[in-house]
Design a protein around this motif. Structure first.
Motif, mmCIF file in Angstrom:
data_model
loop_
_atom_site.group_PDB
_atom_site.id
_atom_site.type_symbol
_atom_site.label_atom_id
_atom_site.label_comp_id
_atom_site.label_asym_id
_atom_site.label_seq_id
_atom_site.Cartn_x
_atom_site.Cartn_y
_atom_site.Cartn_z
ATOM 1 N N TYR A 61 0.840 -1.198 0.000
ATOM 2 C CA TYR A 61 0.000 0.000 0.000
ATOM 3 C C TYR A 61 0.872 1.245 0.000
ATOM 4 C CZ TYR A 61 0.954 -0.064 5.040
ATOM 5 O OH TYR A 61 1.566 -0.081 6.262
ATOM 6 N N TYR A 62 0.208 2.377 -0.217
ATOM 7 C CA TYR A 62 0.874 3.678 -0.287
ATOM 8 C C TYR A 62 0.121 4.602 0.655
ATOM 9 C CZ TYR A 62 1.468 0.947 -4.434
ATOM 10 O OH TYR A 62 1.659 -0.116 -5.275
ATOM 11 N N GLU A 63 0.845 5.290 1.507
ATOM 12 C CA GLU A 63 0.200 6.084 2.544
ATOM 13 C C GLU A 63 0.729 7.517 2.504
ATOM 14 O OE1 GLU A 63 -1.239 4.772 6.911
ATOM 15 O OE2 GLU A 63 0.831 4.352 6.421
ATOM 16 N N ILE A 64 -0.194 8.464 2.519
ATOM 17 C CA ILE A 64 0.184 9.867 2.569
ATOM 18 C C ILE A 64 0.084 10.307 4.025
ATOM 19 C CG2 ILE A 64 -0.404 12.210 1.831
ATOM 20 C CD1 ILE A 64 -1.572 10.898 -0.739
ATOM 21 N N ILE A 65 1.236 10.631 4.594
ATOM 22 C CA ILE A 65 1.313 11.055 5.996
ATOM 23 C C ILE A 65 2.010 12.409 6.022
ATOM 24 C CG2 ILE A 65 2.155 10.492 8.303
ATOM 25 C CD1 ILE A 65 2.314 7.547 7.356
ATOM 26 N N GLY A 66 1.248 13.456 6.291
ATOM 27 C CA GLY A 66 1.816 14.799 6.290
ATOM 28 C C GLY A 66 2.346 15.134 4.913
ATOM 29 N N ASN A 67 3.626 15.447 4.819
ATOM 30 C CA ASN A 67 4.265 15.769 3.538
ATOM 31 C C ASN A 67 5.076 14.607 2.982
ATOM 32 O OD1 ASN A 67 3.204 18.298 3.467
ATOM 33 N ND2 ASN A 67 5.072 19.366 4.042
ATOM 34 N N HIS A 68 4.775 13.403 3.424
ATOM 35 C CA HIS A 68 5.528 12.242 2.953
ATOM 36 C C HIS A 68 4.613 11.180 2.347
ATOM 37 C CE1 HIS A 68 8.577 14.010 5.616
ATOM 38 N NE2 HIS A 68 9.422 13.479 4.741
ATOM 39 N N LEU A 69 5.134 10.532 1.322
ATOM 40 C CA LEU A 69 4.479 9.379 0.722
ATOM 41 C C LEU A 69 5.238 8.156 1.213
ATOM 42 C CD1 LEU A 69 2.617 7.887 -1.248
ATOM 43 C CD2 LEU A 69 4.268 8.417 -3.063
ATOM 44 N N ARG A 70 4.562 7.320 1.967
ATOM 45 C CA ARG A 70 5.165 6.097 2.499
ATOM 46 C C ARG A 70 4.734 4.942 1.603
ATOM 47 N NH1 ARG A 70 3.281 2.834 7.452
ATOM 48 N NH2 ARG A 70 5.067 1.496 7.813
ATOM 49 N N ILE A 71 5.707 4.185 1.125
ATOM 50 C CA ILE A 71 5.450 3.049 0.237
ATOM 51 C C ILE A 71 5.811 1.786 0.991
ATOM 52 C CG2 ILE A 71 6.072 1.961 -1.939
ATOM 53 C CD1 ILE A 71 6.814 4.815 -2.936
ATOM 54 N N VAL A 72 4.834 0.875 1.111
ATOM 55 C CA VAL A 72 5.033 -0.370 1.845
ATOM 56 C C VAL A 72 4.690 -1.535 0.919
ATOM 57 C CG1 VAL A 72 4.297 -1.752 3.821
ATOM 58 C CG2 VAL A 72 4.473 0.735 4.040
ATOM 59 N N ALA A 73 5.629 -2.465 0.786
ATOM 60 C CA ALA A 73 5.417 -3.691 0.010
ATOM 61 C C ALA A 73 5.988 -4.835 0.831
ATOM 62 C CB ALA A 73 6.088 -3.598 -1.346
ATOM 63 N N GLY A 74 5.132 -5.424 1.676
ATOM 64 C CA GLY A 74 5.594 -6.480 2.572
ATOM 65 C C GLY A 74 6.659 -5.933 3.501
ATOM 66 N N PRO A 75 7.845 -6.518 3.499
ATOM 67 C CA PRO A 75 8.903 -6.058 4.400
ATOM 68 C C PRO A 75 9.642 -4.813 3.893
ATOM 69 C CG PRO A 75 9.707 -7.879 3.107
ATOM 70 C CD PRO A 75 8.240 -7.721 2.756
ATOM 71 N N PHE A 76 9.392 -4.423 2.654
ATOM 72 C CA PHE A 76 10.104 -3.294 2.058
ATOM 73 C C PHE A 76 9.340 -2.003 2.305
ATOM 74 C CE2 PHE A 76 10.795 -7.084 -0.587
ATOM 75 C CZ PHE A 76 12.132 -7.295 -0.303
ATOM 76 N N ARG A 77 10.052 -0.981 2.792
ATOM 77 C CA ARG A 77 9.441 0.299 3.096
ATOM 78 C C ARG A 77 10.327 1.425 2.598
ATOM 79 N NH1 ARG A 77 5.973 -2.188 5.751
ATOM 80 N NH2 ARG A 77 5.886 -3.316 7.630
ATOM 81 N N SER A 78 9.686 2.446 2.063
ATOM 82 C CA SER A 78 10.431 3.642 1.665
ATOM 83 C C SER A 78 9.542 4.861 1.889
ATOM 84 C CB SER A 78 10.896 3.551 0.211
ATOM 85 O OG SER A 78 9.793 3.474 -0.654
ATOM 86 N N LYS A 79 10.187 6.016 1.922
ATOM 87 C CA LYS A 79 9.469 7.257 2.169
ATOM 88 C C LYS A 79 9.986 8.303 1.190
ATOM 89 C CE LYS A 79 8.809 8.269 6.529
ATOM 90 N NZ LYS A 79 9.012 8.816 7.888
ATOM 91 N N VAL A 107 6.369 7.725 -10.702
ATOM 92 C CA VAL A 107 6.544 8.927 -9.897
ATOM 93 C C VAL A 107 8.022 9.339 -9.981
ATOM 94 C CG1 VAL A 107 6.355 9.907 -7.577
ATOM 95 C CG2 VAL A 107 4.690 8.193 -8.340
ATOM 96 N N LEU A 108 8.255 10.539 -10.511
ATOM 97 C CA LEU A 108 9.611 11.083 -10.591
ATOM 98 C C LEU A 108 9.794 12.056 -9.438
ATOM 99 C CD1 LEU A 108 9.350 11.677 -14.364
ATOM 100 C CD2 LEU A 108 11.175 10.354 -13.366
ATOM 101 N N TYR A 109 10.868 11.884 -8.675
ATOM 102 C CA TYR A 109 11.102 12.737 -7.507
ATOM 103 C C TYR A 109 12.596 12.966 -7.317
ATOM 104 C CZ TYR A 109 12.276 8.368 -5.169
ATOM 105 O OH TYR A 109 12.850 7.170 -4.832
ATOM 106 N N GLY A 110 12.916 14.020 -6.567
ATOM 107 C CA GLY A 110 14.317 14.331 -6.294
ATOM 108 C C GLY A 110 15.088 14.568 -7.573
ATOM 109 N N LYS A 131 -2.730 18.321 -3.837
ATOM 110 C CA LYS A 131 -3.183 19.235 -2.780
ATOM 111 C C LYS A 131 -2.013 19.635 -1.897
ATOM 112 C CE LYS A 131 -8.049 18.263 -2.039
ATOM 113 N NZ LYS A 131 -9.046 17.679 -1.133
ATOM 114 N N ILE A 132 -1.106 18.698 -1.665
ATOM 115 C CA ILE A 132 0.062 18.968 -0.827
ATOM 116 C C ILE A 132 1.127 19.714 -1.625
ATOM 117 C CG2 ILE A 132 1.919 17.883 0.509
ATOM 118 C CD1 ILE A 132 -0.153 15.597 1.076
#
Length: 146
Positions: A61-79, A107-110, A131-132
């Protein structure tokens, strides 16, 4: 806000086919492992592999928390800092990524960051990100509303 990954037929067939193969291997292959130690080892390895695949399938899943996009795929996590996202565009790239469908968003970032994700409701997902950070460019292509 949490967006679960869309689960596509192609990726699902690969993952569930792997699980079926691992389970079926014990019943179909003639002879099987020679000793008790090899049997236990094979069961442990297959069980851990199946658990890992199920973890990916049910916890991506993908979670928007404040100004961060948290990406979770099982044990793998990134922000990702949403303020660093430059653009989002539809993609059907099958490169390994935290996405359970081929209908993906690139998604292109940084400076050089790229991630492929597959939220169920792509349009709503992009709207929340914009919106953010209103500077995010949504590139051509049709976003999937489901």
């Amino acid at each position: 806000m949490r967006f679960y990954s869309k689960k596509g037929l192609f990726i699902g067939a690969i993952l569930w086919g792997t699980i079926a193969f691992l389970i079926g291997a014990f019943f179909v292959l003639p002879g099987g492992p020679e000793g008790k130690g090899e049997t236990v080892t094979a069961v442990i390895i297959c069980s851990l592999t199946i658990a890992f695949i199920l973890w990916l399938w049910f916890a991506t899943y993908y979670e928007i928390i404040g100004n961060h996009l948290r990406i979770v795929a099982g044990p793998f996590r990134s922000k990702i800092d949403i303020m660093e996202i430059k653009s989002i565009r539809p993609s059907r790239n099958i490169v390994s990524s935290p996405a359970l469908s081929i209908n993906r968003l690139e998604v292109l970032y940084g400076k050089w960051g790229i991630v492929l994700i597959s939220p169920k409701n792509q349009k709503q997902f992009c709207e929340k990100l914009q919106k953010i950070n209103p500077k995010i460019e949504i590139k051509q292509g049709k976003l999937k509303p489901y």
